[in-house]
Motif scaffolding. Structure first.
Motif, PDB file in Angstrom:
ATOM      1  N   VAL D  23       9.180  -3.461  -8.799  1.00  0.00           N
ATOM      2  CA  VAL D  23       9.726  -3.394  -7.398  1.00  0.00           C
ATOM      3  C   VAL D  23      10.795  -2.416  -7.306  1.00  0.00           C
ATOM      4  CG1 VAL D  23       9.819  -4.934  -5.423  1.00  0.00           C
ATOM      5  CG2 VAL D  23       9.252  -6.031  -7.635  1.00  0.00           C
ATOM      6  N   ASP D  24      10.514  -1.463  -8.135  1.00  0.00           N
ATOM      7  CA  ASP D  24      11.546  -0.399  -8.211  1.00  0.00           C
ATOM      8  C   ASP D  24      10.998   0.821  -7.268  1.00  0.00           C
ATOM      9  OD1 ASP D  24       9.441   0.441  -9.777  1.00  0.00           O
ATOM     10  OD2 ASP D  24      10.820   0.977 -11.604  1.00  0.00           O
ATOM     11  N   HIS D  25      10.231   0.883  -6.537  1.00  0.00           N
ATOM     12  CA  HIS D  25       9.694   1.998  -6.023  1.00  0.00           C
ATOM     13  C   HIS D  25      10.592   2.891  -5.059  1.00  0.00           C
ATOM     14  CE1 HIS D  25       6.568  -0.567  -7.217  1.00  0.00           C
ATOM     15  NE2 HIS D  25       5.687   0.379  -7.659  1.00  0.00           N
ATOM     16  N   GLY D  26      11.546   1.789  -4.585  1.00  0.00           N
ATOM     17  CA  GLY D  26      12.427   2.615  -3.637  1.00  0.00           C
ATOM     18  C   GLY D  26      13.387   3.542  -4.045  1.00  0.00           C
ATOM     19  N   PHE D  27      13.448   3.511  -5.213  1.00  0.00           N
ATOM     20  CA  PHE D  27      14.477   4.289  -6.058  1.00  0.00           C
ATOM     21  C   PHE D  27      14.290   5.939  -5.931  1.00  0.00           C
ATOM     22  CE2 PHE D  27      16.982   4.709 -10.490  1.00  0.00           C
ATOM     23  CZ  PHE D  27      18.049   4.969  -9.744  1.00  0.00           C
ATOM     24  N   PHE D  28      12.776   6.167  -5.631  1.00  0.00           N
ATOM     25  CA  PHE D  28      12.457   7.481  -5.666  1.00  0.00           C
ATOM     26  C   PHE D  28      12.635   8.407  -4.621  1.00  0.00           C
ATOM     27  CE2 PHE D  28      10.353   5.080  -8.930  1.00  0.00           C
ATOM     28  CZ  PHE D  28      10.684   5.513 -10.087  1.00  0.00           C
ATOM     29  N   SER D  32       6.838   7.051   1.661  1.00  0.00           N
ATOM     30  CA  SER D  32       5.402   6.308   1.529  1.00  0.00           C
ATOM     31  C   SER D  32       5.710   5.105   0.361  1.00  0.00           C
ATOM     32  CB  SER D  32       4.411   7.344   0.846  1.00  0.00           C
ATOM     33  OG  SER D  32       4.581   7.733  -0.290  1.00  0.00           O
ATOM     34  N   PHE D  33       6.527   5.220  -0.289  1.00  0.00           N
ATOM     35  CA  PHE D  33       6.583   4.021  -1.423  1.00  0.00           C
ATOM     36  C   PHE D  33       7.228   2.752  -0.744  1.00  0.00           C
ATOM     37  CE2 PHE D  33       6.798   6.330  -5.621  1.00  0.00           C
ATOM     38  CZ  PHE D  33       5.711   7.106  -5.317  1.00  0.00           C
ATOM     39  N   LEU D  34       7.523   2.712   0.241  1.00  0.00           N
ATOM     40  CA  LEU D  34       8.398   1.369   0.719  1.00  0.00           C
ATOM     41  C   LEU D  34       7.416   0.385   1.348  1.00  0.00           C
ATOM     42  CD1 LEU D  34      11.602   3.069   2.335  1.00  0.00           C
ATOM     43  CD2 LEU D  34      11.142   2.402   0.083  1.00  0.00           C
ATOM     44  N   ALA D  35       6.128   0.793   1.456  1.00  0.00           N
ATOM     45  CA  ALA D  35       5.152  -0.242   2.130  1.00  0.00           C
ATOM     46  C   ALA D  35       5.392  -1.432   1.134  1.00  0.00           C
ATOM     47  CB  ALA D  35       3.728   0.295   2.218  1.00  0.00           C
ATOM     48  N   GLY D  36       5.469  -2.352   2.006  1.00  0.00           N
ATOM     49  CA  GLY D  36       5.640  -3.911   1.341  1.00  0.00           C
ATOM     50  C   GLY D  36       6.620  -4.604   0.657  1.00  0.00           C
ATOM     51  N   ILE D  37       7.737  -3.264   0.604  1.00  0.00           N
ATOM     52  CA  ILE D  37       9.026  -3.865  -0.234  1.00  0.00           C
ATOM     53  C   ILE D  37      10.081  -3.562   0.712  1.00  0.00           C
ATOM     54  CG2 ILE D  37       8.088  -3.467  -2.637  1.00  0.00           C
ATOM     55  CD1 ILE D  37       9.268  -0.931  -2.766  1.00  0.00           C
ATOM     56  N   GLU D  38      10.040  -3.571   2.142  1.00  0.00           N
ATOM     57  CA  GLU D  38      10.887  -3.155   3.102  1.00  0.00           C
ATOM     58  C   GLU D  38      12.051  -4.066   2.688  1.00  0.00           C
ATOM     59  OE1 GLU D  38       7.756  -3.345   3.732  1.00  0.00           O
ATOM     60  OE2 GLU D  38       7.213  -1.501   4.702  1.00  0.00           O
ATOM     61  N   GLY D 215      -2.290   2.843  -8.228  1.00  0.00           N
ATOM     62  CA  GLY D 215      -2.453   2.381  -6.525  1.00  0.00           C
ATOM     63  C   GLY D 215      -3.213   1.434  -6.395  1.00  0.00           C
ATOM     64  N   ARG D 216      -3.324   0.981  -5.174  1.00  0.00           N
ATOM     65  CA  ARG D 216      -4.142  -0.415  -4.618  1.00  0.00           C
ATOM     66  C   ARG D 216      -5.595  -0.136  -4.929  1.00  0.00           C
ATOM     67  NH1 ARG D 216      -4.020  -4.733  -3.729  1.00  0.00           N
ATOM     68  NH2 ARG D 216      -4.389  -5.324  -1.641  1.00  0.00           N
ATOM     69  N   ARG D 241       2.609  -2.260  -6.915  1.00  0.00           N
ATOM     70  CA  ARG D 241       1.520  -2.029  -5.385  1.00  0.00           C
ATOM     71  C   ARG D 241       0.412  -3.021  -5.433  1.00  0.00           C
ATOM     72  NH1 ARG D 241       1.025   4.002  -5.482  1.00  0.00           N
ATOM     73  NH2 ARG D 241       1.158   3.601  -7.786  1.00  0.00           N
ATOM     74  N   ASN D 242      -0.246  -3.373  -6.509  1.00  0.00           N
ATOM     75  CA  ASN D 242      -1.093  -4.240  -6.352  1.00  0.00           C
ATOM     76  C   ASN D 242      -0.793  -5.825  -6.303  1.00  0.00           C
ATOM     77  OD1 ASN D 242      -3.941  -3.053  -6.592  1.00  0.00           O
ATOM     78  ND2 ASN D 242      -2.774  -1.846  -8.192  1.00  0.00           N
ATOM     79  N   VAL D 243       0.333  -5.790  -6.561  1.00  0.00           N
ATOM     80  CA  VAL D 243       0.781  -7.339  -6.441  1.00  0.00           C
ATOM     81  C   VAL D 243       1.876  -7.308  -4.919  1.00  0.00           C
ATOM     82  CG1 VAL D 243       2.518  -9.055  -6.991  1.00  0.00           C
ATOM     83  CG2 VAL D 243       1.095  -7.955  -8.834  1.00  0.00           C
ATOM     84  N   ILE D 244       2.742  -6.544  -4.802  1.00  0.00           N
ATOM     85  CA  ILE D 244       3.617  -6.521  -3.785  1.00  0.00           C
ATOM     86  C   ILE D 244       3.035  -5.917  -2.342  1.00  0.00           C
ATOM     87  CG2 ILE D 244       5.609  -6.244  -5.100  1.00  0.00           C
ATOM     88  CD1 ILE D 244       5.892  -3.428  -4.607  1.00  0.00           C
ATOM     89  N   GLN D 245       1.832  -5.324  -2.533  1.00  0.00           N
ATOM     90  CA  GLN D 245       1.269  -4.766  -1.164  1.00  0.00           C
ATOM     91  C   GLN D 245       0.051  -5.918  -1.071  1.00  0.00           C
ATOM     92  OE1 GLN D 245       0.316  -0.815  -1.455  1.00  0.00           O
ATOM     93  NE2 GLN D 245       2.545  -0.057  -1.466  1.00  0.00           N
ATOM     94  N   HIS D 246      -0.107  -6.845  -1.851  1.00  0.00           N
ATOM     95  CA  HIS D 246      -1.353  -7.812  -1.574  1.00  0.00           C
ATOM     96  C   HIS D 246      -0.961  -8.677  -0.583  1.00  0.00           C
ATOM     97  CE1 HIS D 246      -4.229 -10.717  -3.086  1.00  0.00           C
ATOM     98  NE2 HIS D 246      -4.793 -10.012  -3.587  1.00  0.00           N
ATOM     99  N   PRO D 247      -1.906  -8.774   0.232  1.00  0.00           N
ATOM    100  CA  PRO D 247      -1.464 -10.127   1.022  1.00  0.00           C
ATOM    101  C   PRO D 247      -0.981 -11.541   0.571  1.00  0.00           C
ATOM    102  CG  PRO D 247      -3.938  -9.820   1.181  1.00  0.00           C
ATOM    103  CD  PRO D 247      -3.185  -8.577   0.216  1.00  0.00           C
ATOM    104  N   ASP D 248      -1.449 -11.566  -0.491  1.00  0.00           N
ATOM    105  CA  ASP D 248      -0.958 -13.135  -1.136  1.00  0.00           C
ATOM    106  C   ASP D 248      -0.482 -12.903  -2.732  1.00  0.00           C
ATOM    107  OD1 ASP D 248      -0.545 -15.640  -2.139  1.00  0.00           O
ATOM    108  OD2 ASP D 248      -2.758 -15.966  -2.311  1.00  0.00           O
ATOM    109  N   PRO D 249       0.835 -12.200  -2.687  1.00  0.00           N
ATOM    110  CA  PRO D 249       1.378 -12.042  -3.951  1.00  0.00           C
ATOM    111  C   PRO D 249       1.237 -13.096  -4.900  1.00  0.00           C
ATOM    112  CG  PRO D 249       2.547 -11.104  -2.096  1.00  0.00           C
ATOM    113  CD  PRO D 249       1.791 -11.880  -1.401  1.00  0.00           C
ATOM    114  N   THR D 250       1.553 -14.114  -4.347  1.00  0.00           N
ATOM    115  CA  THR D 250       1.719 -15.612  -5.210  1.00  0.00           C
ATOM    116  C   THR D 250       0.330 -15.869  -5.776  1.00  0.00           C
ATOM    117  OG1 THR D 250       3.277 -16.475  -3.701  1.00  0.00           O
ATOM    118  CG2 THR D 250       2.338 -18.054  -5.239  1.00  0.00           C
ATOM    119  N   GLY D 251      -0.837 -15.605  -4.969  1.00  0.00           N
ATOM    120  CA  GLY D 251      -2.027 -15.784  -5.566  1.00  0.00           C
ATOM    121  C   GLY D 251      -2.224 -14.935  -6.594  1.00  0.00           C
TER     122      GLY D 251
END
Lengths: 265, 265, 265, 265, 265
Positions: D23-28, D32-38, D215-216, D241-251
């Motif tokens: 979850v370090d994408h914001g560093f760059f 476009s990298f912030l989707a899902g980790i705002e 990517g997703r 992104r495949n976890v944090i942009q997923h609708p159900d990260p926990t799942g």
């Protein structure tokens, strides 16, 4: 080892031996040590003309030698430490103190060697420890600078003051050996009472051994003792009072050159 | 841990054990310690030919070993400290002094290990503290260089001089344990009076234990004692006087190789 | 303060309390301290299975814990100092020596905390000064690494050897207060003779207080004393001999988890 | 090597594998990298509950993870460097910059690992040099702290911007090998286009290889690809992104635990 | 100079020559360089059994060699730098980067030597400057550690990529001379097109010269070329691909031992 480069300035290229005249006695703060060396500029001037291979001085007196022109003058051996064990009474808190940045001084003064003591005085364990630490620290500092380290092991009699060295061969050999194990490049050691035992000192040292002169004796005694230790393998001499308190220092150096280097007297 | 790479040079690859011959006795300045090791070049030459796994020397004698060509010669174990507790009288101010930049020397000399003491001498608390500080400082310096640290815990009897070690298993085990808690990579420990208790020493150490030899004994006694401690789990030996004062050091090393490595005698 | 991140590994996330089992007794070189911990790999293995929140070890034994896989195993509390005050006779020159680069070891070993003593022993002022200097130096080193500092103030009776702690509440409170004033993140303190006075210790500390266990007592006494100090506000326990010398260390840890964490026994 | 102690916190003790969520994408600095980790506090909170083995964050976001109590929560993997190669256009002066005192941050934040890139982008030789110098400098800093070093070799297509990685097995293998020769403790590498070639990546790495997610993609594709690389010898995954942009990260984490750790889904 | 001690581990004690097998090609990130060395543990295992005098590796692969028991195994030569000049196209920004703390790695890994390049590639002046600075910095670092420095001067043809060395004797002699003037302890130099000119290389070097092998050639060509340069005064060989890509590396090493050491084939 790069210490070899400066040692080349210390030894005579033909005899491979060294005559070092020590004039560092003023360092110890003893009134009785100043006889004959009251006027240092004159003393050094005389010695430079007499031409030993080296003159042993403290850092602050060294410019008297190093200001002389040319590269054929005597090399500088720098005294690195000052002790308080030479007074008429044993010190209550004996010390042997290496001057700050001793090897820095040696480099800046273009010395060819530094000289430091190890005292073996019965009952003075703390002093022994200081000396061993001194030698060990100088060893690594000398390595970094390519500076030769002369160690002067001094075996003294118990419970006395002054310069009362002990000529016991066993004690001298053991202390010289310790100096070697600590990394001395040169050893400056007292004559043994039995001069024929000096070969054991030379064997223990494994590095060149220069003989100390000690107190004033007759010219004959000094020269015959010198011959004896050279025969046992010594690589030269470090004489002080027998040269500088001599009525004719120049003549005495010439006589020593004849014995040590085999030059015509 | 990278100390393992140099330990690989110390141990026999087949028996996984080590025969180390200590020739560092000259460091301590005791006249009585020099018997048999007066002529170090000859001693080291003899030992290199005899072929133990390691020879223990001080930094200044180490070149006698390290100048030999090849990588199959005995590895160098470097003595790092000098103490004043071996004289005939107990010292008034006991010390154990690690030489300046000991690990720097070890690295430059291509040593495979360094060796340092912990003394347990009743009444000498200050000495104990020095030793613990020595080991602790060497531990971190060794870590930075990948240099193995051999600790030599010495349990001595109270109020005596000389090498009077105490074979009491409880004291030895406790001191060996302290060495291990400080991070020894190897332990060099005295035999216990009751040799069957040596297993407790091995258990306390958790690292390989090399047995000290102590004073001269008969060949039979030495070899049978060696067998006994190996059976209890020791990983080898560090013998000095029983090899270097032996009339046939080469033969003695061969006999020890038979016992320790299981080689044909 | 970032010490909080490692403290999170030390305390149970539900009870917010800590059970620390100390197995660092071998560091002190006392034969009598080794009972029950002769075989450290086995001891640590047993304790990892028993599952306290933390195990207290020296740096050289810590790999026995840290080599275990997973992040749920007990956290490492690193013993930073070694003292000579636990022998049967009071030492002539008492010391408490912090190992070289203690926090460097703690960082490399992934410790969650370090532990250091302050001794209050009548007549041993020099020791007290060493301890205060130790804590103060570790405080700043810990700050640079985000490493929690547990201080163990030990109030002892005058003129005795061994582990003879003094349960006097006034002395304990004053020494704990000094630990806090020096910056302890955690305090490990003896129980007061009057357990109801422990609240004063907790008040003086202002940081979490873990109770020391001291010598072996019956299970009933240990558990009831534990309950009492927890009621007075203690945040947990640091027990050693009462766990490791117990015939069933696993059962004892389980019993302590029931009392400290409120888990089903 | 002491890096092993922190690696023990990174890997599951039973499967010996690791699920790391990046979850370090914001560093760059890429919009476009912030989707899902705002909302980072919420993201980290969700992930802590989902329970991967590790979460990858920058130093300043790491407290969101490390403030959670207990030692069973996901371990911290600290992103050490920031690059400018992910924008839609190739940079005119590409860089990859390691944050100041990266390992100091990692130590203070109680990280279990740090992560740094090596970019292989045709035409960007200077960037490659920066990366090699970064890894080399981190290697020695990590050694001093016992901190594991995860190297992320990224093979990109020439002349493009964005995250356009190249799945060419030859290029990936050569770059992974370079990472290993520089001392990576862990490698985080892209999947090869031909998943059966991933065994070559694992062989080149010699250290555990975690697969990047990229990517997703659909859940099916992600899970089947995960299974494929694990079969080829991968030791786990680093998915972002495949976890944090997923609708159900926990799942999704639960599904990944089933695949990677063999836990019941 | 103490570099001599480690050189004693590099050279055969009888022939005074050295066979070094280089397996450091993976460092350069070139896919084409990995042929035959994909599986480094197997490669090193094979080579240890084949028994050259030394194996050349990067720091991170060195444990594969140094974990082998015994002191008779091949010595470690540590590759200190990584360059980007071997690709199919000349680099736009050529570099040769020495790894951080290269001599620290060498010391910790118990290396007997380090190896570093000087590239002479027409038009790449900046690269030449980097290399000269690299060698000069390593020279002083090596002096502090007693670590021998092998310099590998590489004369390349202009405007090409890959390993296209130039056998022009004048260029090789001049570059070898520069290596010597910078303080190389050993030189690793390409064969000259005219093998009879190799004597000029040996004369320029003044230190032992090991011949590089270059690309794969027939056994006959390799062995006859080896004989030729030894006759011209070379002190040994550093061969890589001609050993590791050979169908029978063990047989090839044996054949080389016959030629270089004069052992029975």
């Amino acid at each position: 080892m790069s210490a070899a480069y400066r040692l080349n300035r210390l030894f005579d290229p033909h005899s491979k031996r060294c005559i070092d005249v020590a004039v560092d006695h003023g360092f110890f703060g003893e009134p009785s040590f100043l006889a004959g060396i009251e006027d240092m500029p004159a003393v050094v001037q005389t010695l430079v003309r007499a031409g030993p291979d080296a003159i042993q001085l403290t850092a602050a007196q060294a410019p008297l030698l190093q200001s002389h022109p040319g590269r054929e003058k005597p090399a500088l051996v720098l005294r690195a430490d000052v002790a308080n064990v030479y007074g008429p009474e044993p010190p209550s808190a004996p010390f042997s103190l290496v001057v700050d940045d001793a090897i820095g001084h040696a480099v800046r003064l273009d010395a060819a060697c530094v000289c430091v003591n190890i005292f073996d005085i019965p009952g003075m364990d703390g002093l022994r420890r200081q000396c061993l630490a001194n030698v060990s620290a100088l060893r690594t500092a000398c390595d970094r600078a390519g500076m030769p380290l002369m160690v002067e092991p001094l075996v003294m009699k118990p419970g006395r003051g002054g310069y009362e060295v002990d000529g016991d061969a066993d004690r001298i050999v053991a202390l010289v050996r310790q100096a070697t194990e600590l990394g001395a490049d040169l050893v400056k050691a007292d004559p043994t009472d039995d001069l024929s035992a000096y070969r054991r000192v030379v064997l223990a040292a494994r590095v060149p051994v220069l003989v100390r002169g000690g107190g004033r004796v007759s010219d004959d005694e000094l020269l015959s003792r010198t011959r004896a230790v050279l025969e046992q393998g010594a690589a030269g001499i470090v004489y002080g009072r027998n040269v500088i308190q001599h009525p004719d220092p120049t003549g005495m150096v010439r006589a020593l050159r004849a014995v040590v280097h085999g030059e015509p007297a």
